[in-house]
Scaffold this active site. Structure first.
Site, PDB file in Angstrom:
ATOM      1  N   SER A 223     -67.869  12.757  44.220  1.00 58.91           N
ATOM      2  CA  SER A 223     -67.532  14.171  44.105  1.00 58.91           C
ATOM      3  C   SER A 223     -68.138  14.727  42.829  1.00 58.91           C
ATOM      4  CB  SER A 223     -66.012  14.285  44.045  1.00 58.91           C
ATOM      5  OG  SER A 223     -65.638  15.455  43.365  1.00 58.91           O
TER       6      SER A 223
ATOM      7  N   CYS B 163     -66.673  16.332  40.684  1.00 59.77           N
ATOM      8  CA  CYS B 163     -65.719  16.337  39.574  1.00 59.77           C
ATOM      9  C   CYS B 163     -65.881  15.129  38.658  1.00 59.77           C
ATOM     10  CB  CYS B 163     -64.288  16.448  40.074  1.00 59.77           C
ATOM     11  SG  CYS B 163     -63.721  14.965  40.872  1.00 59.77           S
TER      12      CYS B 163
ATOM     13  N   LYS C  66     -63.746   7.587  41.099  1.00 61.82           N
ATOM     14  CA  LYS C  66     -65.063   7.764  41.715  1.00 61.82           C
ATOM     15  C   LYS C  66     -66.180   7.262  40.795  1.00 61.82           C
ATOM     16  CE  LYS C  66     -64.210   8.783  45.741  1.00 61.82           C
ATOM     17  NZ  LYS C  66     -64.745   7.888  46.793  1.00 61.82           N
TER      18      LYS C  66
END
Ligand code: GDP
Length: 325
Positions: free
Chosen positions: A121, A123, A154
């Site tokens: 992602s 982010c 992640k």
């Protein structure tokens, strides 16, 4: 069993009879990826839905991979959610995602998966990264606190892919998509991301005749939105054309203020009332526009504009509502 990728090289189409395991195939992203692969001619795309495997369970994951022996894995399995869910449940966002990734990568290595694409992602990048955000800004600054637990998980996934490349020579890759939307999204008002939440709020306001819709925050943060059908096409392109330890950004290269998104959604659902802002809700990161030049240089670009994608997603939302009645 012979390796279906034995004669395959980067830059060439993957063999369409290679077995592809799409982890998370019942979710927003995984379902789009599985759909796209089938449409592109893949004849052996498997998910975990029927087998009901909990990918947070290491033994179950190992058993499943042992039985299915895929040649290619797409990791679209994750605990995901919007700004409120991330802030409320950091333990689950951290631990579920760490477990899913570690279990999948370990099991995929054990059964000799040749190509693996892990999805993350945007982010993962620092809150105040230079815009548009280049891949090399990873780990150059502090994260946005409303989703730092998810982001750390992640980032660990990216490191997992890089470590398997370094230690075992696996040609595995990771891709970081921008904010995603499309059919099959989560329309829960508290837990979802902004686009489905606004679609549902504006729709319900139009149906009930409510004069206003409340949008969280100030309306000034900017976000980039990519339709999941575009992401799915990008995933296949990357599996066939990208082989590098660095994560690669997947986005459209443009963003809009949340206030503009709200107006677009209002137009899409034909809501004519007023929009009010609840500034007691967090804005989150001010901007996270991805630099997609690396992806463009590989010969791929998105095709679904935001207005068009909103219209088709709203049609899907209406169809679902009709089906539930
Ligand atoms: P983010 O991209 O990780 O910040 O996640 P979101 O998609 O949840 O939120 C994006 C931006 O939209 C934030 O500035 C939110 O405050 C704003 N926003 C406005 N209205 C809503 C809403 O109803 N739901 C959500 N999730 N976000 C909203």
């Amino acid at each position: 069993m012979t390796d279906p990728l034995a004669d395959w090289d980067i830059g060439r189409p993957l063999p369409r009879d290679a077995r592809v395991f799409v982890a998370g195939s019942s979710g927003l992203v995984g379902s789009a990826v599985a759909r796209h692969l089938r449409a592109a001619g893949f004849t052996d795309v498997v998910g975990v839905r029927s087998a009901r495997v909990d990918l947070r369970d290491a033994d179950a994951t190992a058993r499943f991979l042992d039985e299915t022996r895929p040649a290619v894995v797409v990791d679209a399995a994750a605990r995901v959610g919007g700004i409120a869910a991330n802030a409320a449940e950091p333990v689950e966002f951290l631990h579920d995602n760490l477990r899913i990734q570690a279990n999948l990568l370990d099991a995929a290595h054990r059964v000799g998966v040749g190509r693996l694409l892990l999805l993350g992602s945007s982010c993962i990048y620092p809150k105040f990264a230079d815009q548009p955000i280049r891949e090399d800004s990873l780990l150059t600054g502090a994260l946005e606190p409303t989703n730092d637990a998810y982001a750390i998980a992640k980032i660990a996934g990216i490191m997992g892919v890089q470590s398997y490349r370094r230690e075992y020579g696996r040609s595995w890759i990771s891709a970081m998509p921008t904010n995603l939307y499309g059919p099959g999204d989560n329309f829960d008002l508290e837990k979802s991301h902004v686009l489905p939440a606004l679609m549902r709020k504006f729709h319900e306001a139009r149906v009930s005749g409510a004069p206003t819709v409340t949008v969280w925050g100030t309306g000034t943060p900017r976000r980039e939105f990519l339709h999941t059908d575009d992401l799915a096409a990008a995933c296949l392109h990357l599996l066939e054309h990208y082989d590098d330890p660095s994560p690669i950004n997947v986005g459209v290269g443009e963003d809009v203020p949340i206030a503009d998104l709200a107006s677009l959604v209002a137009d899409t659902v034909a809501f004519t009332g007023d929009i009010v802002y609840d500034t007691s809700r967090p804005d989150g990161t001010p901007r996270k526009l991805l630099d997609v030049s690396r992806l463009l240089s590989l010969g791929w670009k998105p095709t679904i504009g935001l207005a068009e994608g909103l219209a088709s997603t709203y049609q899907w939302f209406l169809d679902q509502q009709g089906a539930q009645r």
